[in-house]
Design a protein around this motif. Structure first.
Motif, mmCIF file in Angstrom:
data_model
loop_
_atom_site.group_PDB
_atom_site.id
_atom_site.type_symbol
_atom_site.label_atom_id
_atom_site.label_comp_id
_atom_site.label_asym_id
_atom_site.label_seq_id
_atom_site.Cartn_x
_atom_site.Cartn_y
_atom_site.Cartn_z
ATOM 1 N N VAL A 119 -6.395 -42.712 -3.728
ATOM 2 C CA VAL A 119 -5.554 -43.888 -3.985
ATOM 3 C C VAL A 119 -4.948 -44.368 -2.668
ATOM 4 N N GLN A 120 -4.915 -45.678 -2.489
ATOM 5 C CA GLN A 120 -4.196 -46.277 -1.367
ATOM 6 C C GLN A 120 -3.312 -47.387 -1.910
ATOM 7 N N THR A 158 -6.564 -36.258 -4.385
ATOM 8 C CA THR A 158 -6.365 -35.095 -5.246
ATOM 9 C C THR A 158 -7.610 -34.842 -6.080
ATOM 10 N N LEU A 159 -7.753 -33.623 -6.558
ATOM 11 C CA LEU A 159 -8.802 -33.321 -7.524
ATOM 12 C C LEU A 159 -8.531 -34.062 -8.823
ATOM 13 N N LEU A 205 -2.721 -51.681 -5.169
ATOM 14 C CA LEU A 205 -3.215 -50.311 -5.329
ATOM 15 C C LEU A 205 -4.729 -50.318 -5.427
ATOM 16 N N SER A 206 -5.372 -49.514 -4.600
ATOM 17 C CA SER A 206 -6.820 -49.328 -4.642
ATOM 18 C C SER A 206 -7.079 -47.893 -5.086
ATOM 19 N N SER A 212 -2.548 -45.790 -15.806
ATOM 20 C CA SER A 212 -1.448 -44.830 -15.901
ATOM 21 C C SER A 212 -1.054 -44.308 -14.520
ATOM 22 N N ILE A 213 -2.041 -44.010 -13.679
ATOM 23 C CA ILE A 213 -1.767 -43.535 -12.316
ATOM 24 C C ILE A 213 -0.956 -44.572 -11.546
ATOM 25 N N ALA A 214 -1.391 -45.829 -11.618
ATOM 26 C CA ALA A 214 -0.716 -46.897 -10.883
ATOM 27 C C ALA A 214 0.728 -47.053 -11.350
#
Length: 440
Positions: free
Chosen positions: A46-47, A116-117, A212-213, A225-227
């Motif tokens: 993620v960036q 991350t994994l 977010l990429s 959800s991550i974002a």
């Protein structure tokens, strides 16, 4: 921070897919998300980019963006039942997860990266820890005092080198008063305190300003959800996302400038150039191809042929464009014996002037296309490289099919296109020349 050995081994033996489709959507908080889902690796990269680079630094506090980003990783404050964590505790936490988190700042953007994994339990913990670092940095005063002394020592060491003087002088001459030409000094660092970092952070690092990429083994629902989680600790401005003040464009040079700075060194450091073009310029493909012929192609470029091969004036010579949100510099760089500097500068200027006037030959254009197009898959052969390309698309508002159409667009460039693009962008008679070297 280092990845665990098992993760490093997994990365070394895997290749990311080159034609991964990119999805794009906007979160309720205004953040823009770009996803390239691929199961080539059990990894998630993620960036997150914000318009918070050094172009927004006050001139008196040049370096504020960089040191603010660096201090994000020095600790997080307590929140509710969650304890504060210093730099050592954070390092241990990331090592336990086998994950990596970094913060950095360049001329245009401040960036946060997470690797991350994709294992659900590890992914969730890594995302939540990253959210704390992004949303709850502590900016410890004692750590900043120590960091400032370290940075001051680095600046003093750099100031003993001719390359530093050449780069600083070139930047000031090319960019003038534009923030791209700001230089971090001991004096500007002395004016930066943790209160300035917090204020800048609160103003610029807001969910509505985020791009977010995300690349890796996740679904769109997981990416959403991550974002949301990564940005969940950042305060949402009550009045909405106010527009940031505009940054002026880089002014074109009105006349040539030639600076010869004595320096007791065996080699003279030479930089020649001018403002180039912003990344949004439609000439980007033509300029990229043309620069490969001029000086970006290493030992097969015109500059190398004329400066190194025919005359032996330098071991290596290059040219490059640095497009950003504004017109980043076009630059020719090389080192030569001080007594050869005048001849090397003269030859380099002649090569540029001839290329701008005539453009590439058919053979040069074919060779450039063969090299750049042939090497394009190597720019996408890992999660990290794919992430960089997706972030480039996100940051520069490029079409989502940019990677799929890249080869066709590069192939479509003609020699006439390159000649016209270079004629529009470069003015060989109005370039800056900086030569640092030779005894006083």
């Amino acid at each position: 921070m280092k990845l665990l050995p098992s993760l490093a081994v997994a990365l070394a033996g895997a290749v990311a897919q080159a034609a991964v489709p990119i999805e794009h959507w906007t979160l309720a908080n205004g953040a823009k998300v770009y996803l390239a889902a691929t199961d080539a690796l059990p990894i998630v990269d993620v960036q997150i980019d914000f318009d918070a680079g050094s172009r927004r630094d006050p001139a008196a506090q040049a370096g504020l963006a960089g040191v603010t980003a660096g201090m994000v990783e020095k600790g997080i404050r307590a929140s509710g039942s969650e304890p504060a964590m210093d730099q050592n505790a954070l390092g241990e936490a990331w090592a336990d997860l086998g994950a990596n988190f970094d913060a950095s700042a360049g001329s245009d953007r401040m960036s946060f990266s997470l690797r991350t994994l994709a294992t659900p339990a590890l992914l969730d913990k890594a995302v939540r820890l990253a959210a704390r670092e992004i949303g709850e940095p502590s900016f410890p005063e004692d750590v900043w005092r120590r960091e400032r002394e370290r940075l001051n020592a680095s600046i003093r060491e750099a100031n003993t080198k001719p390359a530093t003087l050449a780069g600083r002088t070139f930047g000031q001459d090319v960019y003038g008063s534009h923030p791209y030409g700001l230089d971090t000094t001991e004096a500007t660092l002395a004016r930066i305190d943790t209160a300035a970092m917090r204020q800048r952070y609160e103003q610029l690092i807001q969910p509505c300003r985020a791009k977010l990429s995300i690349v890796g083994a996740v679904t769109r629902a997981q990416a959403d959800s991550i974002a949301n989680t990564l940005l969940s600790r950042l305060p949402v401005p009550a009045g909405g996302c106010a527009a940031l003040p505009p940054v002026p464009d880089v002014a074109p040079l009105a006349a040539a400038k030639d600076e010869r700075l004595p320096f007791d060194s065996a080699q003279a450091h030479v930089w020649i150039g001018q403002p180039g073009y912003p990344r949004s310029d439609p000439d980007h493909f033509a300029l990229t191809l043309g620069n490969y012929v001029l000086g970006g192609g290493g030992f097969v470029s015109r500059l190398t042929e004329e400066v190194r091969e025919k005359r032996g004036l330098a071991y290596s010579v290059y040219s490059t464009f640095s497009p950003g949100l504004h017109a980043g510099a076009f630059r020719i760089g090389f080192q030569t014996r001080p007594d050869q500097a005048d001849e090397a500068v003269k030859v380099s200027r002649e090569v540029v002037a001839k290329f701008v006037a005539d453009g590439p030959t058919a053979a040069e254009l074919k060779a450039a296309k063969d090299n750049l197009i042939g090497g394009f898959p190597l720019l996408l052969d890992s999660n990290r490289k794919l992430l960089s390309n997706v972030a480039n698309i996100a940051w520069n508002d490029l079409p989502l099919d940019y990677l799929e159409t890249w080869t066709a667009r590069m192939n479509a460039v003609t020699a006439a296109d390159i000649k016209a693009a270079f004629a529009r962008k470069l003015q060989p008679d109005r370039m800056v020349t900086v030569v640092v070297g030779g005894k006083p």
